[in-house]
Enzyme design. Structure first.
Site, PDB file in Angstrom:
ATOM      1  N   HIS A 265       1.172   3.188   6.106  1.00 48.85           N
ATOM      2  CA  HIS A 265       0.165   2.153   6.414  1.00 48.85           C
ATOM      3  C   HIS A 265      -0.410   2.300   7.830  1.00 48.85           C
ATOM      4  CE1 HIS A 265       0.965   0.192   2.680  1.00 48.85           C
ATOM      5  NE2 HIS A 265       2.206  -0.115   2.985  1.00 48.85           N
TER       6      HIS A 265
ATOM      7  N   ASP B  49       4.277   5.466  -3.578  1.00 46.26           N
ATOM      8  CA  ASP B  49       4.722   4.144  -3.124  1.00 46.26           C
ATOM      9  C   ASP B  49       3.845   3.105  -3.832  1.00 46.26           C
ATOM     10  OD1 ASP B  49       6.200   2.800  -0.447  1.00 46.26           O
ATOM     11  OD2 ASP B  49       4.423   1.700  -1.130  1.00 46.26           O
TER      12      ASP B  49
ATOM     13  N   HIS C 292       2.456   0.550  -2.805  1.00 38.39           N
ATOM     14  CA  HIS C 292       1.327   0.085  -1.979  1.00 38.39           C
ATOM     15  C   HIS C 292       0.419   1.253  -1.627  1.00 38.39           C
ATOM     16  CE1 HIS C 292       4.802  -2.661  -1.142  1.00 38.39           C
ATOM     17  NE2 HIS C 292       3.864  -3.558  -1.412  1.00 38.39           N
TER      18      HIS C 292
ATOM     19  N   ASP D  26       9.268   1.539  -4.355  1.00 39.46           N
ATOM     20  CA  ASP D  26       9.112   0.093  -4.557  1.00 39.46           C
ATOM     21  C   ASP D  26       8.303  -0.263  -5.802  1.00 39.46           C
ATOM     22  OD1 ASP D  26       7.020   1.272  -3.201  1.00 39.46           O
ATOM     23  OD2 ASP D  26       6.995  -0.151  -1.534  1.00 39.46           O
TER      24      ASP D  26
HETATM   25 ZN   LIG Z   1       5.397   0.184  -0.328  1.00 39.09          ZN
END
Ligand SMILES: [Zn+2]
Length: 324
Positions: free
Chosen positions: A119, A160, A162, A242
């Protein structure tokens, strides 16, 4: 397989409860030990500040260094403590070192690092995200820069749950960095829609509650043709776990099946897998399944994706000019 790990990654730690905490790596270690995979350990190297400056602005690097003098939150969900600086520098150096070794030796090079990185953008927060999402420096971006020293094209797969908004931002407009990102649409950080592309960024934004078969269908139809076309010597993976069912921060319903499949699909490449998210059962079961898929292979019989995901994949193939 080689495991890159050091206890220095446990030193980045919160005061009070936070999902991104040292226990995560202890879960991974226990899970790999139980299955006989905790071996071939390599000591991670510490990055130099000049390595960070290849992907981050100097002012951001300095901001993080200063804030690491005391424990505190640098935004609503990202903390730093005194030892975060050395943890983050080692995580970044480790990702680079994995690439150096992956070029020489075809294997799975697994970087079990903290803090995570995908991120973090050039100046911190990227693509209108509300925060840094537990990340300080973008470890996989360091790996991308290192791969570019050896090859014209770089391929990074981010599974991931996200979107890897930081990675996308740092290499936005660089058409030699092909970044395929499978993630849950409509959750943090908000970026990564299907249409969001510079020509080399492929956002596989999947609906809530997607299953193993949904992910496998998307991989077969979108990831595979790109892998075949580029035929990279080294594949980078932003390896977050995740999206595993009930891992805690999302609604996806993956099990060992998808992660074993993904590991198996990458067997013919040298792989650098850099740990991103994964907070509980994803680390305990998803990560070992990925390792096992790479080491032993994994056969899939039949796949039944949802009609929603079939439509998403069709649309994505049109956007990227892939054969229907
Ligand atoms: Zn994540």
């Amino acid at each position: 397989m080689k495991i890159y790990y050091d206890d220095v990654f446990l030193k980045h730690r919160p005061v009070g409860y936070h999902p991104e905490n040292p226990e995560r790596l202890k879960i991974v270690r226990r899970a790999l030990e139980e299955r006989g995979y905790w071996k071939n350990l390599v000591k991670p190297k510490v990055a130099e500040v000049e390595d960070l400056l290849k992907v981050h602005d100097g002012s951001y690097v300095e901001f993080v260094r200063e804030r690491c003098e005391h424990f505190g939150y640098i935004d609503s969900d990202t903390y730093v403590c005194k030892d975060s600086w050395i943890s983050a520098l080692t995580a970044f150096g480790c990702a680079i070192q994995c690439v150096e070794n992956a070029v020489r030796e075809r294997d799975l090079h697994l970087a079990l690092v903290r803090p995570p990185g995908h991120h973090a953008g050039k100046r911190g927060v990227a693509f209108n995200a509300p925060s840094l999402g537990f990340c300080l420096f973008n470890n996989v971006a360091g790996a991308i820069v290192k791969v570019k020293e050896f090859f014209d094209k770089v391929l990074v797969i981010d599974f991931d749950v996200h979107h890897g908004n930081g990675t996308q931002e740092i290499f936005w407009g660089d058409l030699d960095v092909v970044h395929i990102d499978l993630h849950e649409h409509g959750i943090y950080p908000g970026s990564g829609a299907l249409e969001e592309t510079d020509g080399a960024k492929v956002n596989i934004a999947l609906p809530h509650y997607s299953s193993d078969d949904d992910y496998i269908h998307a991989w077969n139809e979108v990831v595979d043709p790109i892998l075949d076309e580029i035929d990279p010597k080294v594949v980078l993976v932003s390896a977050g776990f995740d999206a595993f069912s009930n891992d805690g921060l999302a609604t996806m319903e993956l099990t060992e099946k998808f992660y074993s499949f993904a590991g198996s699909k990458l067997r013919k490449f040298s792989v650098v897998a850099v740990l991103e998210g994964g907070y509980s059962v994803g680390l305990e079961r998803g990560l070992p399944a990925f390792v096992e898929g790479y080491v032993k292979g994994y056969e899939i019989e039949e796949v039944n994706p949802s009609s929603k995901v079939i439509e998403v994949v069709k649309k994505l193939k049109r956007i990227h000019g892939l054969p229907p």
